[in-house]
Design an enzyme around this catalytic site. Structure first.
Site, PDB file in Angstrom:
ATOM      1  N   ARG A   1     -20.287  47.178  73.417  1.00 33.23           N
ATOM      2  CA  ARG A   1     -19.401  47.885  72.499  1.00 33.23           C
ATOM      3  C   ARG A   1     -19.834  49.321  72.190  1.00 33.23           C
ATOM      4  NH1 ARG A   1     -18.668  42.586  70.987  1.00 33.23           N
ATOM      5  NH2 ARG A   1     -20.320  42.527  69.421  1.00 33.23           N
TER       6      ARG A   1
ATOM      7  N   THR B   1     -24.931  43.093  72.552  1.00 35.32           N
ATOM      8  CA  THR B   1     -23.568  43.470  72.908  1.00 35.32           C
ATOM      9  C   THR B   1     -23.033  44.591  72.036  1.00 35.32           C
ATOM     10  OG1 THR B   1     -22.765  41.677  71.490  1.00 35.32           O
ATOM     11  CG2 THR B   1     -22.968  41.199  73.840  1.00 35.32           C
TER      12      THR B   1
ATOM     13  N   ASP C   1     -18.034  28.211  61.894  1.00 40.06           N
ATOM     14  CA  ASP C   1     -18.436  29.407  62.639  1.00 40.06           C
ATOM     15  C   ASP C   1     -17.867  30.685  62.032  1.00 40.06           C
ATOM     16  OD1 ASP C   1     -19.956  30.615  64.602  1.00 40.06           O
ATOM     17  OD2 ASP C   1     -18.334  30.636  66.061  1.00 40.06           O
TER      18      ASP C   1
ATOM     19  N   LYS D   1     -14.738  36.667  59.403  1.00 36.98           N
ATOM     20  CA  LYS D   1     -14.017  35.582  60.044  1.00 36.98           C
ATOM     21  C   LYS D   1     -13.354  34.643  59.048  1.00 36.98           C
ATOM     22  CE  LYS D   1     -16.574  34.825  64.397  1.00 36.98           C
ATOM     23  NZ  LYS D   1     -17.299  33.765  65.128  1.00 36.98           N
TER      24      LYS D   1
ATOM     25  N   ASN E   1     -12.497  39.867  63.696  1.00 36.57           N
ATOM     26  CA  ASN E   1     -13.629  39.773  64.604  1.00 36.57           C
ATOM     27  C   ASN E   1     -14.255  41.157  64.748  1.00 36.57           C
ATOM     28  OD1 ASN E   1     -15.139  38.958  67.299  1.00 36.57           O
ATOM     29  ND2 ASN E   1     -14.393  37.067  66.359  1.00 36.57           N
ATOM     30  N   TRP E   2     -14.666  41.553  65.943  1.00 39.61           N
ATOM     31  CA  TRP E   2     -15.440  42.788  66.100  1.00 39.61           C
ATOM     32  C   TRP E   2     -14.602  44.051  66.049  1.00 39.61           C
ATOM     33  CZ3 TRP E   2     -13.884  45.650  70.271  1.00 39.61           C
ATOM     34  CH2 TRP E   2     -13.225  44.983  71.303  1.00 39.61           C
TER      35      TRP E   2
ATOM     36  N   CYS F   1     -17.762  26.822  79.591  1.00 41.60           N
ATOM     37  CA  CYS F   1     -17.312  27.430  80.853  1.00 41.60           C
ATOM     38  C   CYS F   1     -16.150  28.387  80.616  1.00 41.60           C
ATOM     39  CB  CYS F   1     -16.896  26.347  81.838  1.00 41.60           C
ATOM     40  SG  CYS F   1     -18.167  25.107  82.177  1.00 41.60           S
TER      41      CYS F   1
ATOM     42  N   CYS G   1     -16.442  32.491  80.198  1.00 44.08           N
ATOM     43  CA  CYS G   1     -16.394  33.432  81.319  1.00 44.08           C
ATOM     44  C   CYS G   1     -15.261  33.126  82.284  1.00 44.08           C
ATOM     45  CB  CYS G   1     -17.717  33.413  82.089  1.00 44.08           C
ATOM     46  SG  CYS G   1     -19.073  34.196  81.213  1.00 44.08           S
TER      47      CYS G   1
ATOM     48  N   MET H   1     -25.407  33.208  87.234  1.00 42.93           N
ATOM     49  CA  MET H   1     -24.752  31.917  87.033  1.00 42.93           C
ATOM     50  C   MET H   1     -25.827  30.857  86.820  1.00 42.93           C
ATOM     51  SD  MET H   1     -22.244  29.795  86.880  1.00 42.93           S
ATOM     52  CE  MET H   1     -22.276  28.009  86.862  1.00 42.93           C
TER      53      MET H   1
END
Length: 711
Positions: free
Chosen positions: A143, A189, A325, A352, A417-418, A621, A624, A670
């Site tokens: 960011r 991030t 969360d 949030k 959020n961000w 999963c 991504c 991965m």
């Protein structure tokens, strides 16, 4: 193995980079990064540059420029655009003396000419991606940077702070922020923040078991000056401060066994109070019955520390004993308000949880807490105690039955959020992107909690207003106006002295609204790229520019590429610079879908496919590779891209278990999930992916299919 459904990712092999930018970078004469304490303070009312994140230390995301205004914004046109070779584009650009600094995937840093978009230099760090899935995931998006005294600073996915020479784009030094190998998935991030000769930075990782902290470094040397740990560790090893010893009393067992309290987004320095403010994330396991009762300080909190020493000053916990969360890490604004007849320095936080908080900046006293979206986990916040009054119906964790599902608003991605919000001192209003979506929570999974991050099932109609632009009056504590969108997760917000509010949309439009009414005054039309990061404004050559960043961004963009973005907004990462009477042509706004190869034969029955879908979600999963295996890029040519598994060729399926269980591609990002994942369970996941591939293959026209017997 430590991971949670919402924020865990599996990355994939990197493919060769294809860039439309100049292959031979040039050095710009003015790319010196001349940002100092005095200059940031002196230029508050100038608007010539965008020197620090938020435009000023206190983060208003407000430009005092008014050359572009409500009377002439209809004449706004594209001045230039630049394609950035990146999988995602989440960064808020900085603009210093005619140079734009922005980051992309794999922590690449780009410097471009602010008047033309021409590439000046590009910095490519050496990254390790094999520490953990969290570390690899963190590499997919970034960011932004900080700039100070000739240096550009970027945080990396392997948890370092790198200083780069602002003129030539060469590395000067790096400093460890955390240990990705030991912190179980920690990575950076967020953009670093600067102030008074220090660089402030945190890292993500609560969702993978890392213990959070915020750290200050000397901007010249990279020396660590102080570190504030946000949650107590193992009580047997002692506590770093008396505050952590106090906090240990709020944890079952006396400490955070699986980490928590990550400072994964903004750290805000305030020169008026001499304090640094930041928010913290939740903790593992999310299920309270598994974690044990207790407020779990300092998770889900806004914290203030002394900018010089890192010494604790106060905290306010937005969600004690969190089970949904509801991080408090969202971008904050520090400003002055006349609240209750008293002039106060305040912290504005919209996290949030769905509540908008006004906190006294000197004491942390909650002055207001009001819902800005649908909230069903709490009825209200008791302002005297500062604690939310929780509703019994949201306590999914009281059941052991995995079939019990409780729909709760907001979902785990939050009402906010961000994406940065804006405070306009002319109107006294806060402008922000709001998401109003639920999640179905149920007990189960590896850490006792599952949630449907998309909020609505694939067969459910998503109502208008899922995404919103809200103009909020923080003094009167009410919505002044709002604009409803059909899609969630629209961009951060910029407001200006020209009576304008700028925001991009998930559908790929960039818009200008009137600050007082919310009337749409101008739209770019389709840009071809989803816009989610915060826009900025600056002046170059005597003209005002507004700069937007396009390209799906962050975790939400990767999870919801299909659901939360229209097909015509799946274009590449781009910068779009607008000015009055701009004449540049908008780049192509469509992306032709890739032909779909015929999938392998189905290998498992319906029961195993269903099990595979649960495992696919539990392992993260989707973070991504997309929800329901609906991935982001079929061609994977963008730097840091991960494949759409529905397009996985036959040789990829032949190597599946070696990759997913054995970790044969760990070095390229991965990670393998063995020994916690059996080959049988891996085959169930593969069966689920194959089923999604067949659904795609059968729905596209024959001309877009590649039969298995084709050459």
């Amino acid at each position: 193995m430590r991971f949670r459904t919402l924020l865990i990712g599996v990355a994939s092999v990197f493919l060769p980079l294809e860039s439309g930018l100049a292959a031979e970078p040039e050095v710009a004469a003015k790319a010196s990064g001349n940002v100092t304490q005095a200059r940031v303070l002196d230029e508050v009312d100038s608007g010539e540059n965008w020197l620090v994140n938020g435009g000023r230390f206190t983060g208003e995301h407000y430009s005092p420029l008014d050359e572009i205004n409500d009377a002439n914004v209809e004449n706004l046109g594209l001045a230039w655009s630049a394609e950035i070779p990146s999988f995602t584009l989440s960064a808020e650009p900085l603009v210093v003396d005619g140079v734009v600094y922005v980051t992309g995937s794999l922590n690449n840093v780009f410097a471009l000419d602010a008047a033309t978009g021409k590439l000046l230099w590009r910095f490519v760090p050496e990254l390790r991606l094999d520490f953990s899935f969290g570390n690899s995931y963190a590499a997919r998006y970034n960011r932004g940077v900080a700039v100070w005294n000739g240096k550009v600073y970027v945080g990396t996915a392997d948890c370092r702070l790198i200083a780069i020479d602002a003129e030539h784009g060469k590395k000067l030094w790096d400093a460890p922020v955390c240990d990705s190998a030991e912190a179980d998935g920690a990575g950076i991030t967020a953009a670093p923040r600067v102030g008074d000769g220090r660089v402030y930075i945190g890292y993500m990782g609560s969702d993978t078991g890392a213990r959070g902290s915020a750290t200050a470094f000397d901007a010249e040397s990279g020396e660590e000056l102080w570190r504030f740990w946000t949650v107590p560790g193992d009580p047997a090893k002692g506590f770093e401060s008396k505050e952590l010893e106090m906090a240990s009393q709020t944890w079952a067992g006396g400490g955070a066994v699986q980490g928590g309290g990550a400072v994964w987004e903004e750290i805000r320095y305030d020169p008026v109070t001499g304090l640094v403010f930041f928010g913290t994330a939740s903790a593992l396991p999310l299920n309270v019955r598994m974690r044990g009762p207790g407020d779990a300080l300092f998770t889900n909190s806004v914290i203030a520390v002394d900018a010089d020493t890192g010494a604790y000053r106060w905290h306010y916990q937005t969600v004690p004993e969190d089970a949904w969360d509801y991080d408090a890490t969202m971008p904050k604004i520090i400003t002055d308000l006349e609240f209750g007849g008293i002039n106060r320095r305040v912290v504005l936080e919209a996290g949030k949880s769905g509540f908008f908080y006004v906190l006294d900046a000197l004491t942390g006293e909650p002055l207001a807490a009001d819902p800005i979206a649908t909230v069903t986990w709490a009825s209200h916040v008791d302002i005297e105690s500062g604690r939310p009054v929780k509703l019994p119906g949201a306590r999914y964790f009281e059941s052991d039955d995995p079939d019990v599902s409780v729909r709760v608003w907001p979902n785990g991605a939050g009402a906010r959020n961000w994406h940065p919000m804006s405070y306009n001192p002319k109107t006294g209003l806060v402008y922000m992107s709001v998401t109003d979506m639920p999640a179905d929570f149920s007990p189960g999974g590896f850490f006792g909690a599952r949630m449907e991050i998309l909020g609505y099932g694939l067969s459910e109609e998503v109502p208008l207003g899922t995404g919103r632009l809200v103009a909020w009056d923080p003094v009167q504590r009410e919505t002044r106006w709002r604009v409803d969108y059909a899609l969630p997760w629209n961009s951060g917000v910029l407001s200006t002295a020209g009576n304008l509010v700028f925001q991009g949309t998930a559908a790929g439009e960039f818009r200008a609204f009137h600050t007082e009414t919310g009337e749409v005054l101008w739209s770019s039309g389709r840009t071809g790229s989803s816009i989610q990061a915060g826009p900025v404004s600056y002046r170059s050559g005597g003209e005002q520019y507004v700069l937007a960043t396009g390209g799906k961004a962050g975790a939400l963009g990767m999870i919801t590429t299909i659901r939360a973005q229209t097909p015509h907004a799946r274009g590449p990462a781009r910068l779009f610079a607008f000015k009055l009477d701009g004449k540049a042509a908008m780049p192509a706004a469509t992306v032709e879908p890739a032909p779909v190869p015929e999938p392998p034969a189905r290998t498992v029955d319906a029961e195993q496919i269903s099990k595979g879908g649960v495992l696919y979600a539990d392992l993260g999963c989707e973070l991504c590779h997309g929800s329901y295996a609906i991935g982001s890029f079929e061609r994977n040519s963008e730097q840091g891209a991960v494949p759409d598994l529905r397009y996985l060729p036959g040789d990829g399926h032949a190597l599946w278990h070696g990759i997913v269980v054995g970790g044969s591609l760990r070095q390229t990002g991965m990670p393998g999930f063995g020994p916690d994942l059996s080959v049988a369970d891996s085959e169930a996941i593969r069966g689920f992916v194959i089923e999604q591939a067949w659904k795609l293959y059968e729905q596209v026209p024959e001309g877009q299919r590649i039969p298995s017997d084709a050459d």
